[in-house]
Design an enzyme around this catalytic site. Sequence first.
Site, PDB file in Angstrom:
ATOM      1  N   GLU A  75       0.825  -1.222   0.000  1.00  0.00           N
ATOM      2  CA  GLU A  75       0.000   0.000   0.000  1.00  0.00           C
ATOM      3  C   GLU A  75       0.853   1.264   0.000  1.00  0.00           C
ATOM      4  O   GLU A  75       0.802   2.070   0.943  1.00  0.00           O
ATOM      5  CB  GLU A  75      -0.938   0.009   1.203  1.00  0.00           C
ATOM      6  CG  GLU A  75      -2.087  -0.946   1.070  1.00  0.00           C
ATOM      7  CD  GLU A  75      -3.160  -0.770   2.143  1.00  0.00           C
ATOM      8  OE1 GLU A  75      -2.880  -0.129   3.167  1.00  0.00           O
ATOM      9  OE2 GLU A  75      -4.254  -1.276   1.942  1.00  0.00           O
ATOM     10  N   GLU A 102      -6.706  -7.949  -0.694  1.00  0.00           N
ATOM     11  CA  GLU A 102      -7.048  -7.798   0.725  1.00  0.00           C
ATOM     12  C   GLU A 102      -8.485  -7.354   0.855  1.00  0.00           C
ATOM     13  O   GLU A 102      -8.936  -6.455   0.142  1.00  0.00           O
ATOM     14  CB  GLU A 102      -6.211  -6.685   1.379  1.00  0.00           C
ATOM     15  CG  GLU A 102      -4.892  -7.072   1.937  1.00  0.00           C
ATOM     16  CD  GLU A 102      -4.274  -5.895   2.708  1.00  0.00           C
ATOM     17  OE1 GLU A 102      -5.003  -5.186   3.413  1.00  0.00           O
ATOM     18  OE2 GLU A 102      -3.064  -5.694   2.553  1.00  0.00           O
TER      19      GLU A 102
HETATM   20  C1  GLA Z   1      -4.212  -2.508   4.937  1.00  0.00           C
HETATM   21  C2  GLA Z   1      -2.813  -3.081   4.962  1.00  0.00           C
HETATM   22  C3  GLA Z   1      -2.682  -4.291   5.815  1.00  0.00           C
HETATM   23  C4  GLA Z   1      -3.457  -4.125   7.089  1.00  0.00           C
HETATM   24  C5  GLA Z   1      -4.893  -3.864   6.760  1.00  0.00           C
HETATM   25  C6  GLA Z   1      -5.748  -3.752   8.004  1.00  0.00           C
HETATM   26  O1  GLA Z   1      -4.982  -2.907   3.892  1.00  0.00           O
HETATM   27  O2  GLA Z   1      -2.305  -3.370   3.689  1.00  0.00           O
HETATM   28  O3  GLA Z   1      -1.329  -4.511   6.100  1.00  0.00           O
HETATM   29  O4  GLA Z   1      -2.933  -3.065   7.807  1.00  0.00           O
HETATM   30  O5  GLA Z   1      -4.983  -2.648   6.071  1.00  0.00           O
HETATM   31  O6  GLA Z   1      -7.071  -3.505   7.720  1.00  0.00           O
END
Ligand code: GLA
Length: 670
Positions: A152, A308
């Site tokens: 991210e 995710e």
């Molecule tokens: C993001 C991050 C993860 C984690 C999630 C938690 O998407 O990429 O590492 O922190 O949020 O919701």
Amino acid sequence: MPLLPKLPSTLAYGGDYNPEQWPESVWLEDVRLMREAGVNLVSLGIFSWSKLQPAEDRFDFTWLDRVMDLLAQNGIIVCLATATASPPPWMSAKYLDVLPVDASGLPLHQGSRQHYSPSSPTYRRHAGQLVRRIAERYRDHPALAVWHVNNEYACHTGECHGPASTAAFRVWLRKKYLTLDRLNAAWGTAFWSQIYGDWEEILTPRRAPHDRNPSQQLDFRRFMSDAYLELYQMEKEILHELTPGIPATTNLVWFVRAIDGRSWAPHMDFISWDCYPDPLTGHGAEQFAAVGHDLMRSLKKKPFLLIEQAPSAVTWRPVNPPKPPGVMRLGSLQALARGADGVMFFQWRASRAGAEKYITGMVGHGDPGQSRLFAEIKSLGRELRLLAPITGTTIRSRVAIVFDWPVCWALDLEAKPARIDYPGWAQELHRYFYERNIPVDFVHPGAELDGYQLVVAPALYLLTKADAANLEKFVERGGTLLATYFSGIVDENEQIVLGGYPGYLRALLGVRVEEWIPYGEKQVNPVRFTGSGKEYPAEHWAEVVHLEGAETVATYGRDFFANGPAITANRHGRGTAYYLSARLPAPGLNELLQLVTAQAGIASLLPAPPNVEVTLREEGRRRFLFILNHGDTTAVVSLGSYQGIDLLTGSKTDARLSLTALGAAVIQLS
Ligand code: GLA
């Protein structure tokens, strides 16, 4: 080419896996439960840098070797992290220049994550070294399937004002402008005595007494997105050199504004993204996810990976309820319905320690493998296997919504007639198509538009002459365009396009906008459609519009411009260009969009009751109709000619399909 060459005709299923947080005895339980759940892919070791390199001169891959072997033995392939998203404490203790610096000149310290400056040569050197070591070590490992580069990018630290970033910003500017005269002209530095006489005088836009130079800020946003991209490419080049057949991706988050998805997409082997709708927004959550999936699919017009999502609750909103039974499953099917070739979660096992321990894992803190949620996880794993035939298919849309990151950046800048939430406005226009099951893509204003019949451009505030010409060509050839208020106002330098608003769109839209009328909270202006006679209260924004060839579709009812045009239509070439000069509430927007979709010859895939989502994925002769009931009562849909076999039940369809609350069908069409 499939998303994952190692899963050529199977949907990916799994989650972030952080075994470094657990003793080895737990790993065995992990793989046993992964197999039970049907997991075939895990994103491994995303935040494990300090474990992989405990000191500057010491690497330790032994634990990762064992995890990789264990996964391979159990038939689980790996999206292996380059682990560069959270530098180890020894690095920032020794090299202060790795830390990002905020607009006040204060560093952001270690103790969380993403505490690195993308332009720091020290950070880049160490990150490059780690990536090379990992790639060299696992290049031939049977579990290695895809690279998860960093994590991210820019989601916490979208900007850095430290010395390395400032120097890199100057280099970026020199390359762009070549001369200071050009930079001074582009930034309008005659305003407030900002004329630069030396490149070394230029700073990143730091904390200042009052509003900062908007053109400078816009270039800084571009620079930051490029700086992160350069970092991504640095890692990717090493990976491709050492493992040419292994795709590389990084997880995007669309509402994080710092990354220009359009300029990044060509450098990603496939798009992956993290989808976290707010469960407290009711059906808004599904639409939020739908917008995100459509945007991500559109970046490459190919299947993407939902890399995710939350199995249930998160922790970063004020209130974080779990997903009730059936909601996680339906959200997962929704991602597939809109073009994903896999469904993954953050994370496999809920952490015991650390800032994210209350974020639900696929496996929870108690009774591993026994929970209500794990039963749903297992059942979803079974269903994904049944859905394998959809792999590689995608969605065809005849409608496109224009979305451009620089527009977003420019609209976010301070000192405007009113604040315009650009992603929110795009999402509101998307809602119409979502609710009516009309497939829709997102496009750049300069994109090839030939395959589309309708293009909707929300607040295209920043628009180049070339992109305006592209939209004009689209309409000339018979397309229907709907542009909305505050479009065509500035050029790429955030300078007003002189000669009358909406700038380069004036001839195409056949109107001239003379004044903007932003409204306060309780102010409205009734907008009346000439055809239907219906009236809707415009909120937030209205404009004083003069016709220059266009016809009036709706008029304002109040204010000094009462009876003046609020919505117009202009025949141009073989097409029509509509202009909406106000912010209409949903019912008014629906009436207008009904008009323009009819004009463009756009129809719903399949009429369905409210909250029933229908999409079509196809490739050649393979066609799959998804029907998802997000409602809380049974819904009945007449399938018409959409007949075939429901992959989830194996049964042949009838004329009517009945879906219980949160029910779904995926029909392989015959
Ligand atoms: C993001 C991050 C993860 C984690 C999630 C938690 O998407 O990429 O590492 O922190 O949020 O919701």
